[in-house]
Write a protein that holds these residues in place. Sequence first.
Motif, PDB file in Angstrom:
ATOM      1  N   GLU A 197     -10.072 -11.576 -10.703  1.00  0.00           N
ATOM      2  CA  GLU A 197      -8.606 -11.682 -10.727  1.00  0.00           C
ATOM      3  C   GLU A 197      -7.997 -10.961  -9.522  1.00  0.00           C
ATOM      4  O   GLU A 197      -7.133 -10.083  -9.666  1.00  0.00           O
ATOM      5  CB  GLU A 197      -8.046 -11.093 -12.032  1.00  0.00           C
ATOM      6  CG  GLU A 197      -8.560 -11.756 -13.305  1.00  0.00           C
ATOM      7  CD  GLU A 197      -7.904 -13.111 -13.584  1.00  0.00           C
ATOM      8  OE1 GLU A 197      -7.109 -13.575 -12.751  1.00  0.00           O
ATOM      9  OE2 GLU A 197      -8.205 -13.685 -14.648  1.00  0.00           O
ATOM     10  N   PRO A 198      -8.401 -11.325  -8.298  1.00  0.00           N
ATOM     11  CA  PRO A 198      -7.967 -10.552  -7.125  1.00  0.00           C
ATOM     12  C   PRO A 198      -6.484 -10.614  -6.842  1.00  0.00           C
ATOM     13  O   PRO A 198      -5.963  -9.778  -6.101  1.00  0.00           O
ATOM     14  CB  PRO A 198      -8.771 -11.189  -5.982  1.00  0.00           C
ATOM     15  CG  PRO A 198      -9.027 -12.595  -6.440  1.00  0.00           C
ATOM     16  CD  PRO A 198      -9.238 -12.474  -7.928  1.00  0.00           C
ATOM     17  N   THR A 199      -5.773 -11.584  -7.415  1.00  0.00           N
ATOM     18  CA  THR A 199      -4.326 -11.685  -7.195  1.00  0.00           C
ATOM     19  C   THR A 199      -3.530 -11.308  -8.439  1.00  0.00           C
ATOM     20  O   THR A 199      -2.301 -11.396  -8.431  1.00  0.00           O
ATOM     21  CB  THR A 199      -3.934 -13.115  -6.778  1.00  0.00           C
ATOM     22  OG1 THR A 199      -4.197 -14.017  -7.862  1.00  0.00           O
ATOM     23  CG2 THR A 199      -4.727 -13.562  -5.557  1.00  0.00           C
ATOM     24  N   GLY A 200      -4.206 -10.879  -9.494  1.00  0.00           N
ATOM     25  CA  GLY A 200      -3.538 -10.670 -10.775  1.00  0.00           C
ATOM     26  C   GLY A 200      -2.469  -9.603 -10.765  1.00  0.00           C
ATOM     27  O   GLY A 200      -1.512  -9.679 -11.541  1.00  0.00           O
ATOM     28  N   ALA A 201      -2.593  -8.586  -9.897  1.00  0.00           N
ATOM     29  CA  ALA A 201      -1.623  -7.498  -9.848  1.00  0.00           C
ATOM     30  C   ALA A 201      -0.672  -7.628  -8.667  1.00  0.00           C
ATOM     31  O   ALA A 201       0.040  -6.675  -8.336  1.00  0.00           O
ATOM     32  CB  ALA A 201      -2.354  -6.153  -9.778  1.00  0.00           C
ATOM     33  N   LEU A 202      -0.654  -8.819  -8.036  1.00  0.00           N
ATOM     34  CA  LEU A 202       0.126  -8.997  -6.815  1.00  0.00           C
ATOM     35  C   LEU A 202       1.258  -9.995  -7.011  1.00  0.00           C
ATOM     36  O   LEU A 202       1.187 -10.870  -7.868  1.00  0.00           O
ATOM     37  CB  LEU A 202      -0.786  -9.497  -5.680  1.00  0.00           C
ATOM     38  CG  LEU A 202      -2.028  -8.651  -5.370  1.00  0.00           C
ATOM     39  CD1 LEU A 202      -2.833  -9.303  -4.258  1.00  0.00           C
ATOM     40  CD2 LEU A 202      -1.643  -7.232  -5.002  1.00  0.00           C
ATOM     41  N   VAL A 224     -18.435 -16.419  -1.766  1.00  0.00           N
ATOM     42  CA  VAL A 224     -17.326 -15.832  -2.514  1.00  0.00           C
ATOM     43  C   VAL A 224     -17.181 -16.533  -3.859  1.00  0.00           C
ATOM     44  O   VAL A 224     -17.080 -17.764  -3.915  1.00  0.00           O
ATOM     45  CB  VAL A 224     -15.999 -15.939  -1.733  1.00  0.00           C
ATOM     46  CG1 VAL A 224     -14.846 -15.348  -2.552  1.00  0.00           C
ATOM     47  CG2 VAL A 224     -16.100 -15.235  -0.382  1.00  0.00           C
ATOM     48  N   CYS A 225     -17.152 -15.743  -4.922  1.00  0.00           N
ATOM     49  CA  CYS A 225     -16.901 -16.250  -6.266  1.00  0.00           C
ATOM     50  C   CYS A 225     -15.680 -15.535  -6.830  1.00  0.00           C
ATOM     51  O   CYS A 225     -15.682 -14.304  -6.946  1.00  0.00           O
ATOM     52  CB  CYS A 225     -18.114 -16.022  -7.164  1.00  0.00           C
ATOM     53  SG  CYS A 225     -17.875 -16.564  -8.877  1.00  0.00           S
ATOM     54  N   VAL A 226     -14.640 -16.298  -7.156  1.00  0.00           N
ATOM     55  CA  VAL A 226     -13.390 -15.755  -7.686  1.00  0.00           C
ATOM     56  C   VAL A 226     -13.343 -16.018  -9.186  1.00  0.00           C
ATOM     57  O   VAL A 226     -13.456 -17.164  -9.625  1.00  0.00           O
ATOM     58  CB  VAL A 226     -12.170 -16.398  -7.002  1.00  0.00           C
ATOM     59  CG1 VAL A 226     -10.869 -15.885  -7.609  1.00  0.00           C
ATOM     60  CG2 VAL A 226     -12.197 -16.144  -5.498  1.00  0.00           C
ATOM     61  N   ILE A 227     -13.196 -14.963  -9.966  1.00  0.00           N
ATOM     62  CA  ILE A 227     -13.048 -15.099 -11.414  1.00  0.00           C
ATOM     63  C   ILE A 227     -11.561 -15.029 -11.721  1.00  0.00           C
ATOM     64  O   ILE A 227     -10.878 -14.067 -11.334  1.00  0.00           O
ATOM     65  CB  ILE A 227     -13.820 -13.979 -12.164  1.00  0.00           C
ATOM     66  CG1 ILE A 227     -15.337 -14.206 -12.073  1.00  0.00           C
ATOM     67  CG2 ILE A 227     -13.430 -13.955 -13.630  1.00  0.00           C
ATOM     68  CD1 ILE A 227     -15.967 -13.824 -10.785  1.00  0.00           C
ATOM     69  N   THR A 228     -11.027 -16.060 -12.384  1.00  0.00           N
ATOM     70  CA  THR A 228      -9.580 -16.137 -12.555  1.00  0.00           C
ATOM     71  C   THR A 228      -9.208 -16.947 -13.788  1.00  0.00           C
ATOM     72  O   THR A 228      -9.973 -17.793 -14.253  1.00  0.00           O
ATOM     73  CB  THR A 228      -8.924 -16.761 -11.300  1.00  0.00           C
ATOM     74  OG1 THR A 228      -7.500 -16.758 -11.447  1.00  0.00           O
ATOM     75  CG2 THR A 228      -9.404 -18.190 -11.071  1.00  0.00           C
ATOM     76  N   HIS A 229      -8.015 -16.689 -14.306  1.00  0.00           N
ATOM     77  CA  HIS A 229      -7.433 -17.543 -15.343  1.00  0.00           C
ATOM     78  C   HIS A 229      -6.415 -18.501 -14.731  1.00  0.00           C
ATOM     79  O   HIS A 229      -5.919 -19.398 -15.411  1.00  0.00           O
ATOM     80  CB  HIS A 229      -6.723 -16.683 -16.400  1.00  0.00           C
ATOM     81  CG  HIS A 229      -5.462 -16.052 -15.868  1.00  0.00           C
ATOM     82  ND1 HIS A 229      -5.472 -14.901 -15.101  1.00  0.00           N
ATOM     83  CD2 HIS A 229      -4.161 -16.439 -15.957  1.00  0.00           C
ATOM     84  CE1 HIS A 229      -4.229 -14.601 -14.770  1.00  0.00           C
ATOM     85  NE2 HIS A 229      -3.415 -15.512 -15.275  1.00  0.00           N
ATOM     86  N   ASP A 230      -6.125 -18.317 -13.433  1.00  0.00           N
ATOM     87  CA  ASP A 230      -5.047 -19.034 -12.761  1.00  0.00           C
ATOM     88  C   ASP A 230      -5.537 -20.402 -12.286  1.00  0.00           C
ATOM     89  O   ASP A 230      -6.331 -20.502 -11.346  1.00  0.00           O
ATOM     90  CB  ASP A 230      -4.554 -18.192 -11.578  1.00  0.00           C
ATOM     91  CG  ASP A 230      -3.259 -18.711 -10.971  1.00  0.00           C
ATOM     92  OD1 ASP A 230      -3.095 -19.942 -10.900  1.00  0.00           O
ATOM     93  OD2 ASP A 230      -2.419 -17.879 -10.552  1.00  0.00           O
ATOM     94  N   GLN A 231      -5.031 -21.452 -12.907  1.00  0.00           N
ATOM     95  CA  GLN A 231      -5.468 -22.798 -12.564  1.00  0.00           C
ATOM     96  C   GLN A 231      -5.081 -23.172 -11.132  1.00  0.00           C
ATOM     97  O   GLN A 231      -5.797 -23.937 -10.468  1.00  0.00           O
ATOM     98  CB  GLN A 231      -4.861 -23.813 -13.549  1.00  0.00           C
ATOM     99  CG  GLN A 231      -5.301 -23.618 -14.995  1.00  0.00           C
ATOM    100  CD  GLN A 231      -6.767 -23.963 -15.206  1.00  0.00           C
ATOM    101  OE1 GLN A 231      -7.362 -24.739 -14.468  1.00  0.00           O
ATOM    102  NE2 GLN A 231      -7.360 -23.390 -16.244  1.00  0.00           N
ATOM    103  N   ARG A 232      -3.971 -22.651 -10.648  1.00  0.00           N
ATOM    104  CA  ARG A 232      -3.546 -22.969  -9.283  1.00  0.00           C
ATOM    105  C   ARG A 232      -4.525 -22.395  -8.260  1.00  0.00           C
ATOM    106  O   ARG A 232      -4.866 -23.062  -7.267  1.00  0.00           O
ATOM    107  CB  ARG A 232      -2.137 -22.431  -9.043  1.00  0.00           C
ATOM    108  CG  ARG A 232      -1.615 -22.673  -7.643  1.00  0.00           C
ATOM    109  CD  ARG A 232      -0.152 -22.277  -7.531  1.00  0.00           C
ATOM    110  NE  ARG A 232       0.292 -22.288  -6.140  1.00  0.00           N
ATOM    111  CZ  ARG A 232       0.210 -21.256  -5.315  1.00  0.00           C
ATOM    112  NH1 ARG A 232      -0.313 -20.112  -5.747  1.00  0.00           N
ATOM    113  NH2 ARG A 232       0.647 -21.340  -4.081  1.00  0.00           N
TER     114      ARG A 232
END
Length: 263
Positions: A197-202, A224-232
Amino acid sequence: MSGPPPDRRTPDGSGSPPARSAVSAPPPSLSAPVVELRNATKSYPGGVHALRAVNLTVHEGELLAVVGPSGSGKSTMLNVMGTLDRPTTGTVRVAGYDVSALSDARLSALRARHIGFVFQHFHLAAGRDAVDNVADGLLYAGVNSRERRDRARDALARVRLDHRTSHTPDELSGGEKQRVAIARALVGEPRLLLADEPTGALDTASGAVVMELLHELNASGTTVCVITHDQRIAAALPRRVRFRDGEIVSDDRTTIAPMEVGA
């Protein structure tokens, strides 16, 4: 700058590497696997199954998202891929090494050499400037203090923060803090960068800059592997592994242009 060539030593620097089990051939455009999971499960007391017979291969040079809602198993997936946790059953290989065959000390050495982590809330040391925070990523790499700081400055330049090297976390914006965290993850030149969630607090603009940077790092050779809930965010990456209830429900690859800053 690309990461180091595949390590042909054992994780603690001695002996011969273990033999790799046979796996299916990767797509022609992809190179050797960095992480492989075969029928990996993770269960907890009380009948909780966070991962259910997961099969996944991440190849050198890939850029992908592991995406799903809260409780889908994606955070457990990060822990298993990053060797922070061992699977209950199944096989996990990192850089060709079966993690179940390694002691805790050798597993830590493998992780330090091959994997970098970026977390949502930065985890920077208060009162220490950006160079020191990044240099801390080499504390267990057998690198002397002067070289650690020199390499930290180089890593900060890669994330466009060479003008903020003497600033402490309380003097940095949220986006700058995350870029320091990315530099710390990269300073050891890992083969794999796991971003949770690298953008979760931004805010939106800072998040777009961080994602643009991850695209650039991947283009220079970092997996690079990004773990996220953000579909965008997931939609802006060329591979999307979707999780639900501890299982992979889809794994799609497309050719996608990098996300535009401010889009």
